[in-house]
Write a protein that holds these residues in place. Structure first.
Motif, PDB file in Angstrom:
ATOM      1  N   GLY A  77       0.791  -1.223   0.000  1.00  0.00           N
ATOM      2  CA  GLY A  77       0.000   0.000   0.000  1.00  0.00           C
ATOM      3  C   GLY A  77       0.817   1.264   0.000  1.00  0.00           C
ATOM      4  O   GLY A  77       0.275   2.358  -0.194  1.00  0.00           O
ATOM      5  N   ASP A 126      -4.358  -3.994  -0.849  1.00  0.00           N
ATOM      6  CA  ASP A 126      -2.937  -4.111  -0.526  1.00  0.00           C
ATOM      7  C   ASP A 126      -2.745  -5.387   0.265  1.00  0.00           C
ATOM      8  O   ASP A 126      -3.671  -5.853   0.948  1.00  0.00           O
ATOM      9  CB  ASP A 126      -2.403  -2.872   0.189  1.00  0.00           C
ATOM     10  N   SER A 185       0.368  -3.800  -3.855  1.00  0.00           N
ATOM     11  CA  SER A 185      -0.918  -3.104  -3.892  1.00  0.00           C
ATOM     12  C   SER A 185      -1.363  -2.984  -5.339  1.00  0.00           C
ATOM     13  O   SER A 185      -0.539  -2.907  -6.256  1.00  0.00           O
ATOM     14  CB  SER A 185      -0.829  -1.719  -3.255  1.00  0.00           C
TER      15      SER A 185
END
Length: 963
Positions: free
Chosen positions: A81, A696, A717
């Protein structure tokens, strides 16, 4: 009271001094226990109770096997992420004139601070708050995510000293490749022929430059040669970490110095270097059973010593034969000894290199990059940062079981300025002649005066001051051993004042948090933030940001006992955050809600000859202008399996940024805009909605394989973006923004090159005219064979901006990272890499598309000619500007897919039986390489910097000793 004052004085002294070895502070066990926690917004939590949207990295453990120089270096290979720029694709490009970094909110030790002013060796933990529910308590400026950096604290009793020394070399990856003088001149003549112009350079001129017969009269300058650039340069640093304490106090001190050189290897630039000295002191003090205090202080002294001028910029633009008839430096012995006037002029010069060379030039080229480095002077960029914060923790347990109060105050100050010797030098224009086949200078014209003042000048002075405070009552109590209740009542603010900016950058919010879990099995949490923004109208500046989270630890259910599942936490969250980061239009951040007027001179004329200024409206009033809302729901699943063999974390999120401000709303009638001087009475309103949706993930596996312990981690992600709502009135669907990616690339569909078959030729004049059955190009420039041909997407038989289409996205939707650790006896091998996939870029910069007076790179060899029409990789050359060929299109579009081997490090920890020293407790040595390999179809493009210093690989040798 006197005792408290004395303790506070002692606290401040220890924060400032690394020598407070015998200080007595807080219980060491408390600090060790705190390390097991994850630092989140204004509190610490057990890792197994995190409810999604949060990732963290134990930097102390990571530093044992991974030497890095930046606080966030390569963490995208460890955290899903985070792609190195943003969290969950949240664009943080425009924050404020006071803070325009392209980063999420960075909090260091509870205070908003820049991430580049803390070193990896100082850091205990980095926490990434990705989900809206994780950042709600930080207020409106954290609505796009936050990164919490927590520095180390003293944890050992007595005294411990650790010294880490490193030295390494940066090696340039790639240098731009440009044509030499003769080839450039030949192709430039070809470009002029394409434009119907006569050649600029004669064949004799081209021969003279090619032969090297006189490189001072017929220069062939290669700015990337060994004459000017070294292929490697050194970077070295040393860090001392000192910590200790006893029953009442603990301290931690970090002292660091590094020095890094430069690739330039001539003139004043040979002495370019950057150095940085920093000291950090953190102190924890127990005043009594109820009150604990802490103080943190940091000072950084940074200097960047550099030459004058922009060498890398000029190296990418100055043609190899320029200045014409004059090399950047010319030997004085090229002057005819009988040219007394010329010798007299040079004899008065203050800028002769070693008394042997003078700077050459022309009236059009009154400086040059080489002479800048020798005669232009030098500059030292100075930066100083001082940071201090202090606070206390008050245990209120005797009043209310589980209640405590914590407060913190901080003041940071940063200043920067340049100190320079600004010399002004003359260039000398030579007049050449030839005697007996020898070139000599028979005349000199001096261009500009020479000034060598010897005085240092201060310029570009800037400052930044941040004052912050937070205080919160915390409640944490378990009833009947089953019902765990937590709560927080919070006040939080910070304000930043910067030079040259009237308005302060401020964040002010209240917070209320309530949490409950039943035996660590069922979780519920509610958070409310009362936010305030001075960017909105009075009466509309306050709002409530709510967040709701539920969690279920499935592994603690009876039906999951005796299975391969060790832990399995499912959580879901919904949040609606009010943010003012995006309350702006252009460079204006305030008073957008008010009607605004401007005055323009030279307006109306009257019969008497008088003039009156024009006063006109630029925007209408809208006191209802509101916050932008981050409306987000997310679902997270985190677990470990097979007796911790595999750990995994997966989060799905769907986030709307609702209410982006538009200035010219289409819902209002058109007569309210487009008046005199483009006047408008239309107000700014909240309208556009950006949507980000994605996942993610992170997976870690570890296993003992014989004598080798292996740990493999994969993170990543996948984020897709689009405009869910966009104010627009479009005639053609291909121009529609709504429904397309936020960072969509708009360009043309290229059909190849125009050929002679696309033109009719006038037999009398030879003039070419585009055939009537083809669309009329109106993108820019005169169209000829060899120019780029585009698709008439909308079918209106005109090629213009109405034919633009979505070509892809600048950003890569898929980011992946991997890390591998192999331990064998006392050896540790660590490796990490990252990749990005699905993104595009338009490769039409001046290095790849050349026209006009641009310098020609080797890419010009692939130009279109009638003979190379089938294999050409570049449009025809032209000395004129050609917006048609330079436009973004599929011709220039390339994929940014790549995989990078970012780090490889091998570490050897000497065993205790080898050390056999009561002074040396631990000793490690390591060898590492950074940015070692890029695998991509376009690797060379990605590794070539044009107009900037080259990218480098870094090879380092380090040693770490604990005393």
């Amino acid at each position: 009271m006197k005792r408290i004052n004395k303790n506070i004085f002692l606290l401040a002294m220890m924060a400032a001094s690394p020598l407070a070895a015998n200080a007595q502070t807080t219980n060491g066990a408390d600090s060790v226990e705190a390390k097991k926690k994850v630092h989140v917004a204004f509190r610490d939590m057990d890792a197994d109770k995190l409810l999604g949207g949060v990732s963290y990295v134990d930097m102390e453990e990571l530093q044992k096997k991974d030497y890095t120089t930046g606080s966030l270096d390569d963490l995208y290979a460890l955290v899903g992420g985070w792609n190195g720029n943003n969290l969950w694709g949240m664009d943080t490009e425009k924050l404020d004139n006071n803070d325009n970094s392209n980063m999420p909110l960075v909090i260091i030790d509870g205070v908003k601070r820049p991430s580049n002013n803390v070193l990896p060796s100082e850091i205990e933990q980095v926490t990434f708050l990705k989900g809206a529910q994780a950042v709600v308590l930080y207020g409106p400026k954290a609505a796009k995510g936050a990164i919490l950096i927590t520095t180390k604290r003293g944890t050992v009793d007595g005294l411990q000293v650790q010294v880490n020394a490193n030295t390494g070399f940066h090696v340039a990856k790639e240098f731009p490749e440009y044509l030499g003088s003769a080839e450039y001149m030949t192709l430039y003549n070809e470009a002029r022929a394409n434009d119907g112009l006569t050649p600029r350079y004669s064949q004799q001129d081209i021969y003279n430059h090619a032969s090297g017969v006189n490189p001072y009269r017929y220069p062939n300058v290669n700015y990337y040669s060994d004459e000017y650039i070294r292929k490697v340069y050194n970077r070295s640093d040393v860090t001392a970490e000192i910590q200790g304490g006893g029953q009442r106090a603990h301290f931690y001190t970090n002292i660091n110095y590094y020095r890094s050189e430069d690739l330039l290897n001539f003139g004043n630039a040979k002495d370019n270097y950057t150095d940085r000295f920093s000291v950090r002191g953190n102190v924890d003090l127990t005043l009594n059973k109820l009150i604990k205090c802490f103080a943190n202080a940091s000072a950084t002294f940074y200097n960047n010593h550099k030459n004058k001028g922009d060498f890398w910029g000029e190296a990418s633009s100055m043609r190899p034969n320029f200045p014409e008839n004059a090399a950047p430096l010319i030997p004085i012995d090229m002057v005819d000894p009988y040219a007394s006037n010329a010798l007299s002029i040079l004899g008065k010069s203050l800028n002769l290199l070693d008394g042997k060379y003078f700077p050459g030039g022309t009236k059009a080229n009154q400086t040059n990059a080489i002479a800048d480095c020798y005669f232009g002077g030098k500059t030292t960029g100075v930066s100083r940062q001082f940071q201090f914060d202090a606070g206390l923790i008050y245990d209120l347990d005797k009043f209310v079981k589980g209640l405590s109060f914590k407060t913190q105050f901080a003041i940071d100050y940063a200043a920067s300025y340049d100190l320079s010797y600004d010399n002004k030098y003359a260039v000398f224009i030579p007049t050449w002649s030839n005697y007996n086949s020898n070139d000599v200078i028979v005349g000199i014209t001096q261009q500009n005066d020479e000034i060598v003042s010897g005085h240092m000048v201060m310029s570009n002075s800037k400052y930044r001051q941040t004052i912050s405070w937070n205080g919160h009552f915390d409640y944490d109590h378990t009833f009947a051993g089953k019902h765990h209740v937590t709560g927080m009542l919070l006040g939080n603010m910070y304000t930043t004042t910067s030079s040259g900016t009237y308005h302060r950058y401020t964040n002010c919010n209240l917070g209320l948090l309530g949490g409950y879990d039943y035996m660590g099995r069922y979780f519920a949490e509610v958070a409310l933030a009362g936010v305030h923004s001075s960017r909105l109208a009075e009466g509309n500046r306050d709002a409530i940001s709510p967040s709701f989270t539920l969690g279920w630890n499935i592994a603690k259910e009876n039906f999951m006992k005796d299975t391969f599942v060790d832990d399995l936490m499912l959580s879901a969250s919904y949040s609606d955050l009010n943010e003012d980061i995006d309350v702006y239009m252009g460079d204006q951040y305030y008073y957008l809600y008010e009607a605004q007027w401007k005055t323009s001179g030279g307006g109306f004329s009257w019969n008497e000859g008088n003039h009156s200024d024009i006063t006109y409206s630029t925007i209408g009033s809208n006191p209802a202008l509101d916050f932008i809302h981050r409306k987000e729901y997310s679902v997270s699943l985190r677990g470990s399996f097979f007796n911790r063999l595999i750990s995994a974390d997966l989060t799905f999120f769907n986030s709307d940024m609702d209410g982006f401000i538009i200035q010219n709303p289409s819902m209002f009638p058109s007569h309210l805009s487009g008046g005199i001087n483009g006047s408008s009475f239309k107000p700014a309103i909240n309208n556009n909605i950006q949507n980000r949706k994605g996942i993610d993930f992170s997976v870690t596996a570890q296993k003992q394989l014989g004598k080798v312990h292996a740990t493999l981690g994969v993170v990543g992600s996948y984020v897709k973006t689009k405009y869910k709502k966009y104010d627009e009135i479009v005639e053609w669907d291909n121009l529609r923004v709504e429904g397309h990616a936020i960072d969509a690339i708009r360009g043309y569909k290229c059909l190849g090159f125009y050929t002679y078959d696309d033109f009719d030729k006038n037999e009398d004049t030879g003039k070419l005219t585009l055939k009537s059955d083809l669309p009329t190009p109106k993108i820019g420039g005169t169209i000829q064979p060899g120019d780029l041909k585009y698709e008439d997407v909308n079918g209106d038989r005109v090629l213009d901006t109405n034919d633009l289409v979505d070509l892809g996205t600048w950003s890569s939707p898929l980011h992946l990272g991997f890390n591998l650790t192999l331990k064998y006896k006392n050896f540790t091998l660590f490796m990490l890499g990252n990749g990005q996939f699905g993104g595009k870029t338009v490769n039409n910069g001046s290095y790849y598309y050349m026209s006009g007076e641009n310098k020609y790179s080797v890419n010009a060899r692939g130009r279109w000619t009638p003979e190379t029409a089938d294999v050409a990789t570049h449009p025809r050359l032209t000395t004129l500007s050609s917006a048609n060929n330079a436009a973004a299109s599929t011709f220039w579009l390339i994929s940014t897919d790549r995989f990078n081997l970012r780090k490889l490090q091998i570490t050897y920890d000497f065993p205790q039986e080898v050390l056999k020293s009561k002074y040396v407790k631990a000793l490690s040595i390591y060898l590492s390489g950074n940015d070692l390999l890029t695998i991509s179809k376009h690797r060379k493009i990605f590794e070539t910097s044009v107009g900037y210093a080259p990218q480098t690989r870094f090879y380092n040798l380090g040693v770490k000793v604990t005393l």
